[in-house]
Design an enzyme around this catalytic site. Sequence first.
Site, PDB file in Angstrom:
ATOM      1  N   PHE A   1       1.007  -1.350   0.360  1.00  0.00           N
ATOM      2  CA  PHE A   1       0.258   0.500   0.164  1.00  0.00           C
ATOM      3  C   PHE A   1       0.537   1.007  -0.199  1.00  0.00           C
ATOM      4  O   PHE A   1       1.121   2.309  -0.977  1.00  0.00           O
ATOM      5  CB  PHE A   1      -0.490  -0.256   1.465  1.00  0.00           C
ATOM      6  CG  PHE A   1      -1.399   1.534   1.710  1.00  0.00           C
ATOM      7  CD1 PHE A   1      -2.725   1.528   1.402  1.00  0.00           C
ATOM      8  CD2 PHE A   1      -0.679   1.622   2.742  1.00  0.00           C
ATOM      9  CE1 PHE A   1      -3.146   3.336   1.933  1.00  0.00           C
ATOM     10  CE2 PHE A   1      -1.160   2.932   3.302  1.00  0.00           C
ATOM     11  CZ  PHE A   1      -2.273   3.682   2.512  1.00  0.00           C
ATOM     12  N   SER A   2       1.978   1.208   0.629  1.00  0.00           N
ATOM     13  CA  SER A   2       3.099   2.461   0.922  1.00  0.00           C
ATOM     14  C   SER A   2       2.987   3.087  -0.467  1.00  0.00           C
ATOM     15  O   SER A   2       3.469   4.646  -0.664  1.00  0.00           O
ATOM     16  CB  SER A   2       3.977   2.245   2.203  1.00  0.00           C
ATOM     17  OG  SER A   2       3.658   1.643   3.286  1.00  0.00           O
TER      18      SER A   2
ATOM     19  N   GLY B   1       2.309 -10.912  16.847  1.00  0.00           N
ATOM     20  CA  GLY B   1       3.329 -10.079  16.121  1.00  0.00           C
ATOM     21  C   GLY B   1       3.755  -8.841  16.825  1.00  0.00           C
ATOM     22  O   GLY B   1       2.354  -7.883  17.179  1.00  0.00           O
TER      23      GLY B   1
ATOM     24  N   LYS C   1       8.677  -5.601  12.432  1.00  0.00           N
ATOM     25  CA  LYS C   1       8.802  -4.484  12.872  1.00  0.00           C
ATOM     26  C   LYS C   1       9.052  -4.438  14.389  1.00  0.00           C
ATOM     27  O   LYS C   1       9.687  -3.580  15.444  1.00  0.00           O
ATOM     28  CB  LYS C   1       6.923  -4.487  13.487  1.00  0.00           C
ATOM     29  CG  LYS C   1       6.757  -3.971  12.246  1.00  0.00           C
ATOM     30  CD  LYS C   1       4.806  -3.489  12.133  1.00  0.00           C
ATOM     31  CE  LYS C   1       4.076  -3.562  10.879  1.00  0.00           C
ATOM     32  NZ  LYS C   1       2.450  -3.118  11.012  1.00  0.00           N
TER      33      LYS C   1
ATOM     34  N   GLY D   1      -8.319  -3.126   7.271  1.00  0.00           N
ATOM     35  CA  GLY D   1      -6.910  -2.352   8.192  1.00  0.00           C
ATOM     36  C   GLY D   1      -7.169  -1.358   6.629  1.00  0.00           C
ATOM     37  O   GLY D   1      -5.488   0.101   7.323  1.00  0.00           O
TER      38      GLY D   1
ATOM     39  N   GLY E   1      -3.551 -13.567  17.478  1.00  0.00           N
ATOM     40  CA  GLY E   1      -2.026 -12.869  16.567  1.00  0.00           C
ATOM     41  C   GLY E   1      -1.230 -12.707  17.730  1.00  0.00           C
ATOM     42  O   GLY E   1      -1.553 -12.024  17.944  1.00  0.00           O
TER      43      GLY E   1
END
Length: 246
Positions: free
Chosen positions: A17-18, A129, A67, A229, A127
């Site tokens: 997306f970025s 993470g 991350k 999202g 999740g």
Amino acid sequence: MSRRQFGLIGKNISYSFSKKYFTEKFTLGNLDDCSYENFDLQNIEEFPSVITNNPDLKGLNVTIPYKEAVMPYLNKLSKNAALIGAVNVIRFTKKGKLKGYNSDYYGFMKSLEPLLQPHHKKALILGTGGAAKAVSFALDKLGILYTFVTREEKEGMIDYDRINATTFDNHQIIINCTPIGTTPNMKEFPPIPYNYFTVKHIAFDLIYNPEETQFLKKAKKKGAITKNGYEMLVLQAEKAWKIWNK
């Protein structure tokens, strides 16, 4: 004119997306001195060479699976990034130091807030993470209790096999923070009993590609409020832009 380069580090990020978002932002804003690149790393050990080979870099976004792994390479962390234990934005300071921030929690919090009703008191986070850590931080700020769901049961967490009707009664928000169901694996979905979703539930998927994952489709069939999202990504991206321009 001095160049200002920005970019994304991650693994298998051609779909990202970025790059599209920031390239369009720079074009629309006549920011001719700015560019945005994808840095697809097979492992985090390649990170220092990105810095060395791109002297015009002023800021980076960080995505799965780096991350948390990128943190030892940074000189400083913002207070929130340190508390969360994950970084998705890196700013290059005037002194050339690398400072890590987290804008994921902000994007998620602002995206979830409009959906909340008084009965939404507890959440299940699928999740564990970096994204899940940011989500839990946001839920803390919103005063919502949560339980992590993992593949193997760990202290303070439950595994997927333990989720039943009572779990759904007690948790009115279910958040997918795993990559299960992302393009190209669009037929996949987290292994939870979807028949227990009701109109009182929110199903939130951090995935934005595809627009509607199997997780969201299955929850929607049972009447749940669903959201992907995409808005979270836009909000965290705009926050990243502010951080880079401090």
